[in-house]
Design a protein around this motif. Structure first.
Motif, PDB file in Angstrom:
ATOM      1  N   UNK A 118       0.839  -1.194   0.000  1.00  0.00           N
ATOM      2  CA  UNK A 118       0.000   0.000   0.000  1.00  0.00           C
ATOM      3  C   UNK A 118       0.879   1.251   0.000  1.00  0.00           C
ATOM      4  N   UNK A 119       1.962   1.216   0.763  1.00  0.00           N
ATOM      5  CA  UNK A 119       2.877   2.353   0.857  1.00  0.00           C
ATOM      6  C   UNK A 119       3.460   2.701  -0.513  1.00  0.00           C
ATOM      7  N   UNK A 120       3.934   1.673  -1.235  1.00  0.00           N
ATOM      8  CA  UNK A 120       4.557   1.905  -2.532  1.00  0.00           C
ATOM      9  C   UNK A 120       3.541   2.376  -3.568  1.00  0.00           C
ATOM     10  N   UNK A 121       2.350   1.786  -3.574  1.00  0.00           N
ATOM     11  CA  UNK A 121       1.353   2.158  -4.568  1.00  0.00           C
ATOM     12  C   UNK A 121       0.846   3.577  -4.345  1.00  0.00           C
ATOM     13  N   UNK A 122       0.762   4.003  -3.108  1.00  0.00           N
ATOM     14  CA  UNK A 122       0.358   5.384  -2.830  1.00  0.00           C
ATOM     15  C   UNK A 122       1.403   6.353  -3.364  1.00  0.00           C
ATOM     16  N   UNK A 123       2.679   5.965  -3.271  1.00  0.00           N
ATOM     17  CA  UNK A 123       3.739   6.819  -3.787  1.00  0.00           C
ATOM     18  C   UNK A 123       3.699   6.863  -5.315  1.00  0.00           C
ATOM     19  N   UNK A 124       3.385   5.716  -5.941  1.00  0.00           N
ATOM     20  CA  UNK A 124       3.243   5.682  -7.403  1.00  0.00           C
ATOM     21  C   UNK A 124       2.144   6.657  -7.835  1.00  0.00           C
ATOM     22  N   UNK A 125       1.006   6.626  -7.141  1.00  0.00           N
ATOM     23  CA  UNK A 125      -0.097   7.541  -7.477  1.00  0.00           C
ATOM     24  C   UNK A 125       0.333   8.995  -7.318  1.00  0.00           C
ATOM     25  N   UNK A 126       1.112   9.245  -6.277  1.00  0.00           N
ATOM     26  CA  UNK A 126       1.602  10.601  -6.032  1.00  0.00           C
ATOM     27  C   UNK A 126       2.500  11.069  -7.180  1.00  0.00           C
ATOM     28  N   UNK A 127       3.383  10.184  -7.643  1.00  0.00           N
ATOM     29  CA  UNK A 127       4.277  10.532  -8.751  1.00  0.00           C
ATOM     30  C   UNK A 127       3.499  10.762 -10.039  1.00  0.00           C
ATOM     31  N   UNK A 128       2.471   9.959 -10.277  1.00  0.00           N
ATOM     32  CA  UNK A 128       1.646  10.127 -11.482  1.00  0.00           C
ATOM     33  C   UNK A 128       0.919  11.470 -11.447  1.00  0.00           C
ATOM     34  N   UNK A 129       0.437  11.862 -10.268  1.00  0.00           N
ATOM     35  CA  UNK A 129      -0.256  13.151 -10.143  1.00  0.00           C
ATOM     36  C   UNK A 129       0.676  14.328 -10.415  1.00  0.00           C
ATOM     37  N   UNK A 130       1.969  14.127 -10.217  1.00  0.00           N
ATOM     38  CA  UNK A 130       2.945  15.194 -10.460  1.00  0.00           C
ATOM     39  C   UNK A 130       3.255  15.372 -11.943  1.00  0.00           C
ATOM     40  N   UNK A 131       2.853  14.421 -12.773  1.00  0.00           N
ATOM     41  CA  UNK A 131       3.131  14.508 -14.210  1.00  0.00           C
ATOM     42  C   UNK A 131       2.457  15.735 -14.818  1.00  0.00           C
ATOM     43  N   UNK A 132       3.179  16.379 -15.703  1.00  0.00           N
ATOM     44  CA  UNK A 132       2.590  17.490 -16.450  1.00  0.00           C
ATOM     45  C   UNK A 132       1.618  16.918 -17.486  1.00  0.00           C
ATOM     46  N   UNK A 133       0.547  17.636 -17.795  1.00  0.00           N
ATOM     47  CA  UNK A 133      -0.404  17.114 -18.791  1.00  0.00           C
ATOM     48  C   UNK A 133       0.278  16.921 -20.141  1.00  0.00           C
TER      49      UNK A 133
END
Length: 201
Positions: A118-133
């Protein structure tokens, strides 16, 4: 007189002429799609190798036994931060690497760590949200291609340039259809090379 050279038994045998139709084109497309799958598999191996190298450089076992533990989660997150900060990968690209790492674990008889952490997947989601459109690829309008052809008609490469731009225009317009709605297999209705008609033979 030298011995007569006899022709090969199969010499003179010609293949049966076939008409190239949509079924044959689809069969060729399917063969090329299989090649694409093999290429994707190679990419998965390469992604796993990057992960293995990172883990071993830290003196950690690449194969994680308990992905639900806090320590394993920290290690998985550290690898994600490494890919993001050191190599500058986008979150969406890193998410693809986690799939490869999970496959690497499953092939070696382990549970997929990123799916279970869960810890790693939450970080993955966080990194994806940081992506520029993403910036959409805008095709060259046909009118611009025609103007370019008229203005540059005295140059020998103009027709080739216009053909290339026309092909790019068609592929950009239909790129959404190319992989179909599943994004995993080629849509038969997508643009094929046989749909492109060049201006010169």
């Amino acid at each position: 007189q030298p011995d007569e050279v006899k022709p090969h038994p199969k010499a003179g045998i010609t293949r049966k002429k076939i008409e190239i139709n949509s079924d044959i084109d689809d069969a060729i497309d399917q063969k090329l799609a299989e090649r694409k799958k093999k290429t994707a598999a190679i990419r998965h191996v390469a992604a796993a190798e990057h992960y293995i190298h990172f883990m071993e450089s830290n003196n950690w076992d690449p194969l994680i036994d308990d992905a639900t533990s806090v320590e394993s989660g920290k290690r998985l997150c550290r690898y994600l931060a490494y890919e993001s900060k050191i190599w500058g990968l986008k979150g969406s690209s890193i998410r693809g690497k986690t799939v490869s790492i999970d496959k690497f674990h499953v092939k070696n008889g382990k549970f997929p760590p990123y799916k279970l952490s869960y810890m790693a997947m939450e970080y993955v989601k966080e990194l994806v949200r940081e992506d520029k459109p993403p910036q959409p690829k805008i095709p060259v309008p046909p009118q611009i291609i025609d103007i370019h052809e008229l203005e540059q008609s005295d140059k020998p490469d103009t027709i080739d340039e216009c053909d290339a731009m026309s092909i790019g225009h068609g592929f950009c317009l239909r790129s959404i259809e190319y992989l179909g709605q599943t994004q995993k297999k080629i849509d038969k209705r997508a643009l094929h090379w046989r749909d492109v008609f060049l201006k010169e033979d």
